[in-house]
Design a protein around this motif. Structure first.
Motif, PDB file in Angstrom:
ATOM      1  N   LEU A 197       0.827  -1.206   0.000  1.00 56.31           N
ATOM      2  CA  LEU A 197       0.000   0.000   0.000  1.00 56.31           C
ATOM      3  C   LEU A 197       0.860   1.254   0.000  1.00 56.31           C
ATOM      4  O   LEU A 197       0.566   2.229  -0.709  1.00 56.31           O
ATOM      5  CB  LEU A 197      -0.942  -0.008   1.214  1.00 56.31           C
ATOM      6  CG  LEU A 197      -2.011   1.088   1.249  1.00 56.31           C
ATOM      7  CD1 LEU A 197      -2.917   1.003   0.014  1.00 56.31           C
ATOM      8  CD2 LEU A 197      -2.838   0.974   2.525  1.00 56.31           C
ATOM      9  N   VAL A 198       1.939   1.237   0.765  1.00 54.63           N
ATOM     10  CA  VAL A 198       2.846   2.384   0.817  1.00 54.63           C
ATOM     11  C   VAL A 198       3.515   2.591  -0.533  1.00 54.63           C
ATOM     12  O   VAL A 198       3.669   3.722  -1.000  1.00 54.63           O
ATOM     13  CB  VAL A 198       3.913   2.200   1.927  1.00 54.63           C
ATOM     14  CG1 VAL A 198       4.938   3.328   1.886  1.00 54.63           C
ATOM     15  CG2 VAL A 198       3.246   2.137   3.295  1.00 54.63           C
ATOM     16  N   ARG A 199       3.902   1.483  -1.199  1.00 52.73           N
ATOM     17  CA  ARG A 199       4.510   1.570  -2.534  1.00 52.73           C
ATOM     18  C   ARG A 199       3.541   2.208  -3.527  1.00 52.73           C
ATOM     19  O   ARG A 199       3.939   3.034  -4.342  1.00 52.73           O
ATOM     20  CB  ARG A 199       4.923   0.181  -3.041  1.00 52.73           C
ATOM     21  CG  ARG A 199       6.133  -0.402  -2.356  1.00 52.73           C
ATOM     22  CD  ARG A 199       6.762  -1.490  -3.206  1.00 52.73           C
ATOM     23  NE  ARG A 199       5.816  -2.512  -3.629  1.00 52.73           N
ATOM     24  CZ  ARG A 199       5.485  -3.581  -2.919  1.00 52.73           C
ATOM     25  NH1 ARG A 199       5.987  -3.735  -1.709  1.00 52.73           N
ATOM     26  NH2 ARG A 199       4.648  -4.474  -3.392  1.00 52.73           N
ATOM     27  N   TYR A 200       2.268   1.816  -3.466  1.00 54.25           N
ATOM     28  CA  TYR A 200       1.271   2.384  -4.368  1.00 54.25           C
ATOM     29  C   TYR A 200       1.125   3.885  -4.120  1.00 54.25           C
ATOM     30  O   TYR A 200       1.051   4.685  -5.057  1.00 54.25           O
ATOM     31  CB  TYR A 200      -0.091   1.697  -4.193  1.00 54.25           C
ATOM     32  CG  TYR A 200      -0.127   0.251  -4.617  1.00 54.25           C
ATOM     33  CD1 TYR A 200       0.725  -0.230  -5.603  1.00 54.25           C
ATOM     34  CD2 TYR A 200      -1.000  -0.652  -4.034  1.00 54.25           C
ATOM     35  CE1 TYR A 200       0.700  -1.552  -6.002  1.00 54.25           C
ATOM     36  CE2 TYR A 200      -1.046  -1.984  -4.419  1.00 54.25           C
ATOM     37  CZ  TYR A 200      -0.185  -2.429  -5.400  1.00 54.25           C
ATOM     38  OH  TYR A 200      -0.212  -3.739  -5.788  1.00 54.25           O
ATOM     39  N   LYS A 201       1.059   4.274  -2.837  1.00 53.22           N
ATOM     40  CA  LYS A 201       0.898   5.691  -2.500  1.00 53.22           C
ATOM     41  C   LYS A 201       2.091   6.516  -2.991  1.00 53.22           C
ATOM     42  O   LYS A 201       1.923   7.605  -3.541  1.00 53.22           O
ATOM     43  CB  LYS A 201       0.739   5.853  -0.979  1.00 53.22           C
ATOM     44  CG  LYS A 201      -0.626   5.424  -0.454  1.00 53.22           C
ATOM     45  CD  LYS A 201      -0.696   5.639   1.053  1.00 53.22           C
ATOM     46  CE  LYS A 201      -2.071   5.244   1.588  1.00 53.22           C
ATOM     47  NZ  LYS A 201      -2.134   5.397   3.071  1.00 53.22           N
ATOM     48  N   LEU A 202       3.305   5.984  -2.782  1.00 52.45           N
ATOM     49  CA  LEU A 202       4.509   6.688  -3.216  1.00 52.45           C
ATOM     50  C   LEU A 202       4.555   6.833  -4.732  1.00 52.45           C
ATOM     51  O   LEU A 202       4.848   7.913  -5.256  1.00 52.45           O
ATOM     52  CB  LEU A 202       5.766   5.949  -2.728  1.00 52.45           C
ATOM     53  CG  LEU A 202       6.155   6.130  -1.269  1.00 52.45           C
ATOM     54  CD1 LEU A 202       7.307   5.197  -0.908  1.00 52.45           C
ATOM     55  CD2 LEU A 202       6.565   7.581  -1.003  1.00 52.45           C
ATOM     56  N   THR A 261       6.193  -1.242  -9.309  1.00 52.27           N
ATOM     57  CA  THR A 261       4.913  -0.711  -8.813  1.00 52.27           C
ATOM     58  C   THR A 261       4.335   0.311  -9.791  1.00 52.27           C
ATOM     59  O   THR A 261       3.133   0.304 -10.079  1.00 52.27           O
ATOM     60  CB  THR A 261       5.096  -0.052  -7.432  1.00 52.27           C
ATOM     61  OG1 THR A 261       5.835  -0.937  -6.586  1.00 52.27           O
ATOM     62  CG2 THR A 261       3.757   0.258  -6.799  1.00 52.27           C
ATOM     63  N   GLY A 262       5.198   1.177 -10.320  1.00 51.06           N
ATOM     64  CA  GLY A 262       4.751   2.171 -11.291  1.00 51.06           C
ATOM     65  C   GLY A 262       4.212   1.525 -12.557  1.00 51.06           C
ATOM     66  O   GLY A 262       3.174   1.928 -13.083  1.00 51.06           O
ATOM     67  N   ASN A 263       4.906   0.498 -13.053  1.00 54.05           N
ATOM     68  CA  ASN A 263       4.428  -0.234 -14.224  1.00 54.05           C
ATOM     69  C   ASN A 263       3.101  -0.923 -13.944  1.00 54.05           C
ATOM     70  O   ASN A 263       2.222  -0.977 -14.812  1.00 54.05           O
ATOM     71  CB  ASN A 263       5.478  -1.271 -14.658  1.00 54.05           C
ATOM     72  CG  ASN A 263       6.502  -0.693 -15.613  1.00 54.05           C
ATOM     73  OD1 ASN A 263       6.235  -0.491 -16.794  1.00 54.05           O
ATOM     74  ND2 ASN A 263       7.686  -0.401 -15.093  1.00 54.05           N
ATOM     75  N   LEU A 264       2.975  -1.447 -12.727  1.00 55.30           N
ATOM     76  CA  LEU A 264       1.723  -2.095 -12.334  1.00 55.30           C
ATOM     77  C   LEU A 264       0.565  -1.095 -12.355  1.00 55.30           C
ATOM     78  O   LEU A 264      -0.509  -1.390 -12.878  1.00 55.30           O
ATOM     79  CB  LEU A 264       1.869  -2.703 -10.939  1.00 55.30           C
ATOM     80  CG  LEU A 264       0.670  -3.496 -10.406  1.00 55.30           C
ATOM     81  CD1 LEU A 264       0.425  -4.727 -11.258  1.00 55.30           C
ATOM     82  CD2 LEU A 264       0.899  -3.901  -8.954  1.00 55.30           C
ATOM     83  N   LEU A 265       0.798   0.107 -11.822  1.00 58.71           N
ATOM     84  CA  LEU A 265      -0.242   1.132 -11.806  1.00 58.71           C
ATOM     85  C   LEU A 265      -0.578   1.612 -13.217  1.00 58.71           C
ATOM     86  O   LEU A 265      -1.743   1.911 -13.508  1.00 58.71           O
ATOM     87  CB  LEU A 265       0.184   2.303 -10.920  1.00 58.71           C
ATOM     88  CG  LEU A 265       0.118   2.034  -9.417  1.00 58.71           C
ATOM     89  CD1 LEU A 265       0.795   3.142  -8.622  1.00 58.71           C
ATOM     90  CD2 LEU A 265      -1.334   1.882  -8.962  1.00 58.71           C
TER      91      LEU A 265
END
Length: 391
Positions: A200-205, A333-337
């Motif tokens: 969750l923290v990775r997504y927020k960042l 994480t960025g690629n996932l988003l």
């Protein structure tokens, strides 16, 4: 003996081949199934909703894919994804049923996301500094080439309804086999304590760093599904020949192919945000003009061709923009988003587009596309972080 540079080059082109065949399968499936359903009398809303199966599959697998990628590496995820896509394509001719085909499309969404997420992250993580725009432009070009050729398979349904599915599954198997010739690698290890490496923290960042970069993939998702799944339905109602529909759809991807690498390199030079805004504005204007000239198939073809030249790079631009703004350990994480936003757009496109076709019969479908592009353009123009322009 193979040098490190030669091996990296060979690995890059194998990943590009995989993306090309994946694009081909997606480009074929959307209009092919839409034409089959429309011919069988399936409603446009149900037709559009069925097309969302692929993107629901993408969303379903998204929360569970990053950890296996970090644990096992890129290669096993690509192999698993390729196997799922191949088997699902092979099963389409077994039973023509709306729900069965929805499940198969969902499985293809799962497999395709494994392929794209792994290849995107691998390329953005391993690309040399200052070369990422060109690398991702080639990636986008490969997908575009496959996507452009895909709709040209639709007329084969006149020979046999099973033939396009069989050809597509055979090509997927061919590309999949090349993955076994590359060595496995893993993403960079996350830094920090357990709290900082929490999902969750990775997504927020990642969202904090690059929220504006997720909008172009979102728009591209809307465009891809709206044009390929619903425009054939609209065109058939306008009594445009099926073969001409295939050529019109292919022209959008051909436009993207012509400009993909130049636009990617231009983004490296003047900044991705400027290129994205110019592309969206020109695309919105072109579709608005096209909505007034749709009595002519040639004018519609021209609209799709020019729009593709300016809009066909949105997905790869979004990914490279995200890579510019995001620390390297957060690239998975960025690629996932980026993939999640693309899927959300792909779900939004056919659902709203299908309702539009059903409820608004007197206004052009191309105007719906134009209005959507104008809305996202103004969001990026007004609320996008201005300091990112120089990045």
């Amino acid at each position: 003996m193979v040098t490190a540079d030669k091996y990296e080059q060979r690995r890059f082109w194998i990943l590009v081949l995989i993306v090309t065949i994946s694009g081909f399968s997606q480009g074929m499936l959307l209009p092919l199934i839409s034409v089959i359903f429309e011919t069988d009398g399936v409603s446009s809303t149900l037709n559009g909703l069925n097309a969302t199966g692929l993107y629901i599959g993408t969303l379903l697998i998204s929360p569970f894919i990053e950890q296996p990628l970090r644990k096992f590496g890129y290669k096993p995820i690509i192999i698993a994804g390729g196997a799922v896509v191949f088997l699902a394509l092979l099963m389409f001719p077994l039973w023509q049923n709306v729900m069965f085909w929805f499940i198969l499309r969902l499985l293809i969404g799962v497999g395709d996301h494994c392929l794209h997420y792994s290849t995107q992250t691998w390329i953005t993580s391993s690309a040399k500094q200052g070369n990422i725009g060109k690398s991702m432009a080639i990636y986008g070009l490969a997908f575009g080439v496959g996507f452009a050729v895909g709709p040209l398979m639709v007329p084969m349904v006149k020979v046999s309804q099973s033939l396009p599915f069989i050809v597509s599954s055979a090509l997927c198997l061919f590309a999949w086999l090349f993955v076994f010739f590359v060595q496995n690698e893993k993403p960079e290890v996350l830094k920090g304590d357990g709290k900082e490496t929490n999902s969750l923290v990775r997504y927020k960042l990642s969202f904090k760093y690059a929220w504006v970069a997720f909008l172009p993939p979102f728009v591209y998702g809307i465009l891809e599904t709206s044009l390929n799944a619903l425009f054939p339905v609209y065109a058939l109602r306008k009594e445009i020949d099926v073969s001409m529909v295939s050529i019109i759809l292919a022209s959008f991807s051909i436009g993207a192919i012509l400009t993909q690498i130049p636009i990617g390199m231009l983004g490296d030079k003047i900044g991705r945000r400027k290129v994205i805004l110019i592309g969206m504005l020109v695309g919105a204007i072109m579709f608005a003009i096209g909505s007034q000239l749709e009595h002519s198939e040639i004018f519609v073809l021209g609209t799709f061709l020019v729009s593709g030249m300016f809009l066909g790079s949105l997905f790869s631009l979004g990914i490279t923009y995200m890579a510019d703004l995001t620390p390297k350990e957060l690239l998975p994480t960025g690629n996932l988003l980026c993939g999640i936003f693309f899927s959300l757009g792909s779900l939004f496109g056919p659902f709203i587009g299908g309702l539009y076709l059903q409820l608004v019969e007197t206004v052009s479908f191309l105007l719906f596309i134009s209005i959507m592009l104008f809305i996202i353009y103004f969001i990026i123009f007004l609320f996008g972080n201005k300091r990112l322009e120089a990045e």
